[in-house]
Design an enzyme around this catalytic site. Sequence first.
Site, short mmCIF file in Angstrom:
data_model
loop_
_atom_site.label_atom_id
_atom_site.label_comp_id
_atom_site.label_asym_id
_atom_site.label_seq_id
_atom_site.Cartn_x
_atom_site.Cartn_y
_atom_site.Cartn_z
N ASP A 89 40.38 1.11 43.56
CA ASP A 89 39.97 1.14 42.16
C ASP A 89 41.19 1.09 41.24
OD1 ASP A 89 37.33 1.12 42.76
OD2 ASP A 89 37.02 3.27 42.49
N HIS A 102 30.29 6.49 48.13
CA HIS A 102 30.15 5.10 48.57
C HIS A 102 29.37 4.95 49.87
CE1 HIS A 102 32.60 3.52 45.37
NE2 HIS A 102 33.60 4.32 45.69
#
Length: 257
Positions: A179, A47
């Site tokens: 997530d 990320h």
Amino acid sequence: MQANPMKAALKEGKVQIGSWLNLMRNPAILTLMKSAGMDYARVDMEHSSPSIETVADMAVLGRALDFPIVVRPPEGNREWITRLLDCGVWGIHVPQVDNPEIAKAVVEASRYRPIGTRGQAGFAPGTDFDRTGGTAAGRAYLNEQVHITVMFESKEAFDNIDGILSLDGIDAVTLGPSDLAQELGVMGTPDQGRVIDEHRFKLIEAAKKHGKDVAMLVGTLDEAERWIAAGVKIIAYSSDVDILAKGFEEAAKRLKK
């Protein structure tokens, strides 16, 4: 060849404290973190934007400092795992490990035979340029130094918890709270904290059953102490981004009154 200080400390039951690096590019951050008393740094390639060259520089300095970096690759495939280990990274933090098949592929890429099928690099940063890394005894030693953490980020992963954690070659387990919360439909709801904590406790119990360690991301020191008391051995306290932002925000708020 050097030993992985994180694996040695965990074997002795010592809690390891580190932080995510999402923004920092200068390898000297590792010197600062070690001086501050931290045990490791976790570098995020999934990320954020560090290149393989940046990570390779950090890995070599980390080995020289006896201060390991753990890297989350964009994907837990053979290409990324092989390159990172051969660059000198000791620990791989693998995202999206949903089932035993994915976990098995991670182990195969990470370990030399007979545990896995890792390709032989030999004379490289990952062996500290020691030629004994190319021998059978050297490969066995290197297998012992690699540390693999798998991330649970889906309901499927928890449905396969015993099948994944029973695999030889997996050292630790963690979850991706954001997530997982998205998948479970609780992201941004009042139930998010409770549901994710329930899954954290599931991880701790399953890890204990299979002789694995648990890694946990925490945003506060109170959270860190809570999970250490619950048996977590690897703490990732916040991130460079969050720590810097909070420091800047506090200064700006106070001085602009």
